[in-house]
Scaffold this motif. Structure first.
Motif, PDB file in Angstrom:
ATOM      1  N   GLU A  14       0.821  -1.204   0.000  1.00 50.04           N
ATOM      2  CA  GLU A  14       0.000   0.000   0.000  1.00 50.04           C
ATOM      3  C   GLU A  14       0.860   1.261   0.000  1.00 50.04           C
ATOM      4  O   GLU A  14       0.500   2.253  -0.614  1.00 50.04           O
ATOM      5  CB  GLU A  14      -0.962   0.010   1.193  1.00 50.04           C
ATOM      6  N   GLY A  15       1.993   1.227   0.685  1.00 52.35           N
ATOM      7  CA  GLY A  15       2.912   2.360   0.649  1.00 52.35           C
ATOM      8  C   GLY A  15       3.394   2.643  -0.764  1.00 52.35           C
ATOM      9  O   GLY A  15       3.480   3.790  -1.194  1.00 52.35           O
ATOM     10  N   TYR A  19       2.269   6.018  -4.205  1.00 49.17           N
ATOM     11  CA  TYR A  19       3.005   6.743  -5.240  1.00 49.17           C
ATOM     12  C   TYR A  19       2.571   6.324  -6.635  1.00 49.17           C
ATOM     13  O   TYR A  19       2.522   7.141  -7.547  1.00 49.17           O
ATOM     14  CB  TYR A  19       4.511   6.515  -5.090  1.00 49.17           C
ATOM     15  N   LEU A  20       2.257   5.057  -6.807  1.00 50.40           N
ATOM     16  CA  LEU A  20       1.939   4.532  -8.128  1.00 50.40           C
ATOM     17  C   LEU A  20       0.689   5.167  -8.722  1.00 50.40           C
ATOM     18  O   LEU A  20       0.654   5.493  -9.899  1.00 50.40           O
ATOM     19  CB  LEU A  20       1.772   3.010  -8.057  1.00 50.40           C
ATOM     20  N   ALA A  21      -0.317   5.371  -7.933  1.00 50.72           N
ATOM     21  CA  ALA A  21      -1.593   5.891  -8.437  1.00 50.72           C
ATOM     22  C   ALA A  21      -1.739   7.394  -8.229  1.00 50.72           C
ATOM     23  O   ALA A  21      -2.843   7.915  -8.290  1.00 50.72           O
ATOM     24  CB  ALA A  21      -2.740   5.150  -7.760  1.00 50.72           C
ATOM     25  N   GLY A  22      -0.641   8.093  -8.008  1.00 48.11           N
ATOM     26  CA  GLY A  22      -0.727   9.536  -7.814  1.00 48.11           C
ATOM     27  C   GLY A  22      -1.496   9.865  -6.555  1.00 48.11           C
ATOM     28  O   GLY A  22      -1.251   9.303  -5.500  1.00 48.11           O
ATOM     29  N   PHE A  83      12.440  14.123 -11.677  1.00 46.68           N
ATOM     30  CA  PHE A  83      11.167  13.804 -11.019  1.00 46.68           C
ATOM     31  C   PHE A  83      10.792  12.343 -11.245  1.00 46.68           C
ATOM     32  O   PHE A  83      10.343  11.666 -10.320  1.00 46.68           O
ATOM     33  CB  PHE A  83      10.042  14.715 -11.531  1.00 46.68           C
ATOM     34  N   PHE A  84      10.964  11.847 -12.452  1.00 47.65           N
ATOM     35  CA  PHE A  84      10.611  10.467 -12.769  1.00 47.65           C
ATOM     36  C   PHE A  84      11.449   9.480 -11.953  1.00 47.65           C
ATOM     37  O   PHE A  84      10.921   8.537 -11.363  1.00 47.65           O
ATOM     38  CB  PHE A  84      10.778  10.200 -14.268  1.00 47.65           C
ATOM     39  N   VAL A  85      12.766   9.702 -11.897  1.00 49.49           N
ATOM     40  CA  VAL A  85      13.652   8.817 -11.136  1.00 49.49           C
ATOM     41  C   VAL A  85      13.314   8.898  -9.645  1.00 49.49           C
ATOM     42  O   VAL A  85      13.291   7.873  -8.952  1.00 49.49           O
ATOM     43  CB  VAL A  85      15.130   9.160 -11.413  1.00 49.49           C
ATOM     44  N   THR A  86      13.022  10.087  -9.152  1.00 55.05           N
ATOM     45  CA  THR A  86      12.644  10.243  -7.746  1.00 55.05           C
ATOM     46  C   THR A  86      11.365   9.467  -7.446  1.00 55.05           C
ATOM     47  O   THR A  86      11.253   8.808  -6.403  1.00 55.05           O
ATOM     48  CB  THR A  86      12.455  11.730  -7.395  1.00 55.05           C
ATOM     49  N   TRP A  87      10.416   9.510  -8.360  1.00 57.78           N
ATOM     50  CA  TRP A  87       9.159   8.774  -8.207  1.00 57.78           C
ATOM     51  C   TRP A  87       9.414   7.271  -8.106  1.00 57.78           C
ATOM     52  O   TRP A  87       8.861   6.601  -7.232  1.00 57.78           O
ATOM     53  CB  TRP A  87       8.256   9.114  -9.383  1.00 57.78           C
ATOM     54  N   ILE A  88      10.294   6.742  -8.961  1.00 59.75           N
ATOM     55  CA  ILE A  88      10.630   5.317  -8.929  1.00 59.75           C
ATOM     56  C   ILE A  88      11.312   4.965  -7.605  1.00 59.75           C
ATOM     57  O   ILE A  88      10.982   3.946  -6.973  1.00 59.75           O
ATOM     58  CB  ILE A  88      11.544   4.937 -10.123  1.00 59.75           C
ATOM     59  N   VAL A  89      12.241   5.795  -7.166  1.00 59.78           N
ATOM     60  CA  VAL A  89      12.951   5.547  -5.903  1.00 59.78           C
ATOM     61  C   VAL A  89      11.982   5.574  -4.719  1.00 59.78           C
ATOM     62  O   VAL A  89      12.067   4.727  -3.821  1.00 59.78           O
ATOM     63  CB  VAL A  89      14.101   6.565  -5.711  1.00 59.78           C
ATOM     64  N   LEU A  90      11.053   6.522  -4.716  1.00 58.71           N
ATOM     65  CA  LEU A  90      10.079   6.599  -3.628  1.00 58.71           C
ATOM     66  C   LEU A  90       9.218   5.343  -3.567  1.00 58.71           C
ATOM     67  O   LEU A  90       8.951   4.820  -2.479  1.00 58.71           O
ATOM     68  CB  LEU A  90       9.194   7.835  -3.790  1.00 58.71           C
ATOM     69  N   MET A  91       8.783   4.847  -4.714  1.00 61.98           N
ATOM     70  CA  MET A  91       7.999   3.606  -4.727  1.00 61.98           C
ATOM     71  C   MET A  91       8.830   2.431  -4.221  1.00 61.98           C
ATOM     72  O   MET A  91       8.357   1.622  -3.427  1.00 61.98           O
ATOM     73  CB  MET A  91       7.488   3.306  -6.147  1.00 61.98           C
ATOM     74  N   PHE A  92      10.067   2.328  -4.674  1.00 62.77           N
ATOM     75  CA  PHE A  92      10.955   1.238  -4.264  1.00 62.77           C
ATOM     76  C   PHE A  92      11.197   1.263  -2.757  1.00 62.77           C
ATOM     77  O   PHE A  92      11.114   0.234  -2.082  1.00 62.77           O
ATOM     78  CB  PHE A  92      12.272   1.350  -5.043  1.00 62.77           C
ATOM     79  N   LYS A  93      11.499   2.439  -2.240  1.00 62.26           N
ATOM     80  CA  LYS A  93      11.774   2.564  -0.800  1.00 62.26           C
ATOM     81  C   LYS A  93      10.528   2.297   0.039  1.00 62.26           C
ATOM     82  O   LYS A  93      10.612   1.670   1.103  1.00 62.26           O
ATOM     83  CB  LYS A  93      12.333   3.959  -0.477  1.00 62.26           C
ATOM     84  N   ALA A  94       9.364   2.752  -0.417  1.00 59.89           N
ATOM     85  CA  ALA A  94       8.125   2.482   0.319  1.00 59.89           C
ATOM     86  C   ALA A  94       7.829   0.989   0.332  1.00 59.89           C
ATOM     87  O   ALA A  94       7.389   0.446   1.347  1.00 59.89           O
ATOM     88  CB  ALA A  94       6.964   3.251  -0.309  1.00 59.89           C
TER      89      ALA A  94
END
Length: 114
Positions: A14-15, A19-22, A83-94
């Protein structure tokens, strides 16, 4: 809905979905039980909402300036890529159960999550 207190793997998914669904899943997490009482999900929900709004604002400015100032197109593309790379990193870390605080947005998210 899964019991997130007894299932940390469900919380990680869920974390990542925040990020995945905005803003869609993030708002759902902030309004539905049992998600809204989980500090991990609240943090990622608030950070996801603010990150998505910031990314949308940058994209709107990018699109409106792109054809007027052709010399800064490479810079705008790099900003979008960051921004795109940050988004991927945030999803991975969550997904791995970690809290990554973005410089300004993360502090606000942490304060709002409680």
């Amino acid at each position: 809905m899964p019991n997130i207190e007894n299932n940390p793997k469900a919380t990680k998914w869920e974390g990542m979905y925040c990020y995945l669904a905005g803003v869609l899943f993030a708002i759902l997490c902030l309004s539905a039980e049992p998600y809204k009482s989980n500090g991990f999900l609240r943090f990622h929900s608030f950070q996801s909402i603010m990150f998505t709004i910031t990314w949308a604002a940058v994209t709107i400015v990018n699109d409106s300036v792109r054809f007027q100032m052709m010399e800064i197109n490479p810079l705008l593309s790099i900003v979008w890529l960051v921004f795109f790379v940050t988004w991927i990193v945030l999803m991975f870390k969550a997904y791995h159960g970690q809290r990554v605080k973005l410089p300004v947005i993360g502090n606000l998210a942490e304060r709002w999550a409680g």
